[in-house]
Motif scaffolding. Structure first.
Motif, short mmCIF file in Angstrom:
data_model
loop_
_atom_site.label_atom_id
_atom_site.label_comp_id
_atom_site.label_asym_id
_atom_site.label_seq_id
_atom_site.Cartn_x
_atom_site.Cartn_y
_atom_site.Cartn_z
N VAL A 1 -30.59 -7.52 19.87
CA VAL A 1 -31.08 -8.03 18.60
C VAL A 1 -32.45 -8.64 18.85
O VAL A 1 -32.62 -9.46 19.76
CB VAL A 1 -30.13 -9.10 18.02
N ASP A 2 -33.43 -8.23 18.07
CA ASP A 2 -34.77 -8.82 18.13
C ASP A 2 -34.78 -9.99 17.14
O ASP A 2 -34.80 -9.78 15.93
CB ASP A 2 -35.83 -7.79 17.75
N VAL A 3 -34.75 -11.21 17.66
CA VAL A 3 -34.63 -12.37 16.79
C VAL A 3 -35.89 -12.61 15.97
O VAL A 3 -35.84 -13.30 14.95
CB VAL A 3 -34.25 -13.65 17.58
N GLN A 4 -37.02 -12.05 16.40
CA GLN A 4 -38.25 -12.20 15.61
C GLN A 4 -38.26 -11.28 14.40
O GLN A 4 -38.59 -11.69 13.30
CB GLN A 4 -39.48 -11.92 16.49
N SER A 5 -37.89 -10.02 14.60
CA SER A 5 -37.96 -9.04 13.51
C SER A 5 -36.65 -8.88 12.76
O SER A 5 -36.64 -8.38 11.64
CB SER A 5 -38.36 -7.67 14.08
N GLY A 6 -35.54 -9.29 13.38
CA GLY A 6 -34.24 -9.09 12.76
C GLY A 6 -33.67 -7.71 13.03
O GLY A 6 -32.64 -7.34 12.47
N GLY A 7 -34.31 -6.93 13.88
CA GLY A 7 -33.82 -5.59 14.19
C GLY A 7 -32.59 -5.63 15.08
O GLY A 7 -32.57 -6.32 16.09
N VAL A 8 -31.58 -4.90 14.68
CA VAL A 8 -30.35 -4.79 15.47
C VAL A 8 -30.34 -3.40 16.07
O VAL A 8 -30.32 -2.40 15.36
CB VAL A 8 -29.09 -5.02 14.59
N ARG A 9 -30.40 -3.32 17.41
CA ARG A 9 -30.48 -2.04 18.10
C ARG A 9 -29.11 -1.59 18.56
O ARG A 9 -28.36 -2.32 19.21
CB ARG A 9 -31.43 -2.16 19.30
N LEU A 10 -28.77 -0.35 18.20
CA LEU A 10 -27.50 0.25 18.59
C LEU A 10 -27.69 1.13 19.82
O LEU A 10 -28.80 1.58 20.11
CB LEU A 10 -26.93 1.09 17.45
N LYS A 11 -26.61 1.37 20.52
CA LYS A 11 -26.64 2.22 21.71
C LYS A 11 -27.19 3.62 21.38
O LYS A 11 -27.85 4.24 22.20
CB LYS A 11 -25.25 2.34 22.33
N SER A 12 -26.94 4.07 20.15
CA SER A 12 -27.41 5.39 19.71
C SER A 12 -28.93 5.46 19.60
O SER A 12 -29.49 6.53 19.44
CB SER A 12 -26.80 5.73 18.35
N GLY A 13 -29.58 4.29 19.65
CA GLY A 13 -31.03 4.23 19.49
C GLY A 13 -31.45 3.79 18.11
O GLY A 13 -32.59 3.40 17.89
N GLU A 14 -30.54 3.86 17.17
CA GLU A 14 -30.84 3.43 15.80
C GLU A 14 -31.11 1.93 15.78
O GLU A 14 -30.49 1.15 16.50
CB GLU A 14 -29.67 3.75 14.89
N VAL A 15 -32.07 1.52 14.94
CA VAL A 15 -32.37 0.10 14.73
C VAL A 15 -32.12 -0.20 13.26
O VAL A 15 -32.64 0.49 12.37
CB VAL A 15 -33.82 -0.24 15.12
N ILE A 16 -31.32 -1.22 13.02
CA ILE A 16 -31.02 -1.63 11.65
C ILE A 16 -31.87 -2.85 11.33
O ILE A 16 -31.77 -3.88 12.00
CB ILE A 16 -29.52 -1.95 11.50
N ALA A 17 -32.74 -2.71 10.33
CA ALA A 17 -33.60 -3.82 9.90
C ALA A 17 -32.76 -4.84 9.15
O ALA A 17 -31.98 -4.48 8.26
CB ALA A 17 -34.72 -3.29 9.03
N SER A 18 -32.92 -6.10 9.50
CA SER A 18 -32.11 -7.16 8.90
C SER A 18 -32.96 -8.39 8.62
O SER A 18 -33.84 -8.73 9.41
CB SER A 18 -30.98 -7.56 9.85
N ASP A 19 -32.64 -9.06 7.52
CA ASP A 19 -33.25 -10.36 7.24
C ASP A 19 -32.42 -11.46 7.88
O ASP A 19 -32.93 -12.53 8.18
CB ASP A 19 -33.30 -10.60 5.72
N LEU A 20 -31.13 -11.19 8.03
CA LEU A 20 -30.20 -12.16 8.60
C LEU A 20 -29.21 -11.40 9.48
O LEU A 20 -28.66 -10.39 9.05
CB LEU A 20 -29.44 -12.89 7.48
N VAL A 21 -29.02 -11.89 10.70
CA VAL A 21 -28.03 -11.31 11.61
C VAL A 21 -27.00 -12.39 11.92
O VAL A 21 -27.35 -13.51 12.28
CB VAL A 21 -28.68 -10.82 12.93
N VAL A 22 -25.72 -12.03 11.73
CA VAL A 22 -24.62 -12.95 12.00
C VAL A 22 -23.85 -12.42 13.19
O VAL A 22 -23.35 -11.29 13.16
CB VAL A 22 -23.68 -13.09 10.78
N GLY A 23 -23.75 -13.21 14.24
CA GLY A 23 -22.97 -12.83 15.40
C GLY A 23 -21.53 -13.31 15.23
O GLY A 23 -21.27 -14.51 15.26
#
Length: 171
Positions: free
Chosen positions: A141-163
């Protein structure tokens, strides 16, 4: 009213699903990512005290779907099997405006999953249904951009990430 957020919840356990249901009321765009390939809840009974029920019922929680039983008393036994204490549970319900319920963990999970992902008309008209993806391995997870990176390579853009990925959280 502020614009809806793009929310990514990492973990589809009880906490992640309850969070998704609560956030639905804000009409947010919610994505739930679960590492395991399917419902993985196991275990026997679980109890929810009156405070939890008091919070869940306005969210559409249906105790009948969970096949929940109301706890009216609790007994404690010593190692020889003799009862050493009895606690009447009914006063808790009166004081807290809700019952103390017992249910199977998997049935609670199924109810929370329904509340998070069912169409709005099925859960009281609240917000958008969350989208849940099983078998989605989050690797960063890129805490600056909110990007959540999956093993598949996909990045999910997020405004808020909840662990909400459990005791061995990677988030």
């Amino acid at each position: 009213m502020p614009p809806p957020l793009h929310v990514t919840i990492i973990g589809a356990g009880l906490a992640g699903l309850a969070t998704a249901r609560i956030l639905r009321d804000g009409n947010h765009d919610i994505t739930i990512l679960e590492l395991l390939p399917s419902n993985h809840e196991v275990g026997a009974a679980l109890s929810l005290g009156p405070s939890a029920i008091y919070l869940l019922e306005p969210l559409g929680f249906d105790r009948k779907r969970c096949r929940a039983l109301t706890a009216v008393g609790s007994r404690t036994y010593d190692k020889e099997g003799r009862q050493i204490h009895y606690q009447d549970m009914r006063p808790f319900a009166v004081a807290n405006l809700a019952d103390w319920l017992m249910m199977h963990r998997v049935e609670l999970w199924e109810e929370l999953y329904r509340l998070a992902t069912a169409p709005g008309h099925e859960v009281g008209g609240c917000g958008r249904a969350a989208r849940a993806f099983c078998g989605a391995e989050v690797v960063g997870v890129d805490v600056q951009s909110g990007g959540v990176r999956l093993k598949s390579g996909e990045v999910i853009a997020s405004d808020l990430v909840v662990g909400a990925d459990g005791i061995k959280s990677m988030i």
